[in-house]
Design a protein around this motif. Sequence first.
Motif, short mmCIF file in Angstrom:
data_model
loop_
_atom_site.label_atom_id
_atom_site.label_comp_id
_atom_site.label_asym_id
_atom_site.label_seq_id
_atom_site.Cartn_x
_atom_site.Cartn_y
_atom_site.Cartn_z
N LEU A 176 0.83 -1.20 0.00
CA LEU A 176 0.00 0.00 0.00
C LEU A 176 0.87 1.25 0.00
O LEU A 176 0.60 2.22 -0.73
N ALA A 177 1.93 1.24 0.80
CA ALA A 177 2.82 2.41 0.86
C ALA A 177 3.47 2.67 -0.49
O ALA A 177 3.61 3.82 -0.92
N ASP A 178 3.87 1.59 -1.18
CA ASP A 178 4.49 1.73 -2.50
C ASP A 178 3.51 2.35 -3.50
O ASP A 178 3.86 3.25 -4.26
N GLU A 179 2.28 1.84 -3.51
CA GLU A 179 1.28 2.32 -4.46
C GLU A 179 0.92 3.78 -4.18
O GLU A 179 0.80 4.59 -5.12
N GLU A 180 0.76 4.10 -2.91
CA GLU A 180 0.41 5.48 -2.57
C GLU A 180 1.53 6.44 -2.98
O GLU A 180 1.28 7.50 -3.57
N ALA A 181 2.78 6.06 -2.70
CA ALA A 181 3.92 6.91 -3.05
C ALA A 181 4.03 7.06 -4.57
O ALA A 181 4.32 8.15 -5.08
N LEU A 182 3.79 5.97 -5.29
CA LEU A 182 3.86 6.01 -6.75
C LEU A 182 2.81 6.94 -7.33
O LEU A 182 3.10 7.79 -8.20
N PHE A 183 1.57 6.81 -6.86
CA PHE A 183 0.49 7.65 -7.39
C PHE A 183 0.73 9.12 -7.07
O PHE A 183 0.41 10.00 -7.88
#
Length: 244
Positions: A176-183
Amino acid sequence: MTVLILAGTGDARQLAQFCADHNIAACASLAGATRQPKQLAVPTYHGGFGGSDGFRTFLQRHAIRAVLDATHPFARKITQRSYDITREIGLPYMRFERPAWQPGAGDHWISLPDETEAAGHIAPGAVVFLATGRQSLPKFANLAHAQLICRQIDPPERAFPWPNGEYLIGRPPFSLADEEALFRRLKVDVLVVKNAGGAASRMKLDAARILGIKVLMIARPACRVAPYLSERSLAEAWLAQWTS
């Protein structure tokens, strides 16, 4: 006599491991959509069967005694063909299909029957993150008014088909942290995703909810195949009847 698992999902990988752990003679097949897929715990055949006749030949040559279809929920042609042929020759068949995602509080989802309808819900200049795979990319040819980012597992063999887009290479799972940072980094306005279901790949949806990103959810195509199971424990119980 061997059980054939039609693979290509994380669930198929876990069901193959179940067979290996419980003395169930099994093999698996992968269509070859991913160049270097994660290894399965049972002997695995790559590259598909070569059509309906090839599938019939494979079933006979390898003395397949039952087929568990754990392919992607959108692989309807493979599923229908497998069901029709196993019924034709009298082999036990079961489809495993995890439940579809459902929106919750705070989600901004718009359900669409097909990728081509996404254009009507995307504003000019919007940054659109396509998480539907490279095979569906041609259906987004009508998004010339937006900036497109298409995530795929393997490096592309050719340039992005249109000047308003680019590929992003990434191999799941994503946190989740990766996806949020990417977006956040990409300043994504719209997420387009197929309703594949499953906990692991839901992280992008949770990130979209946190960031208030619109989600265009491509609904699963209709499928006439029966029977099917939607809980992995039930699929394991079905496999257990073939224990040596």
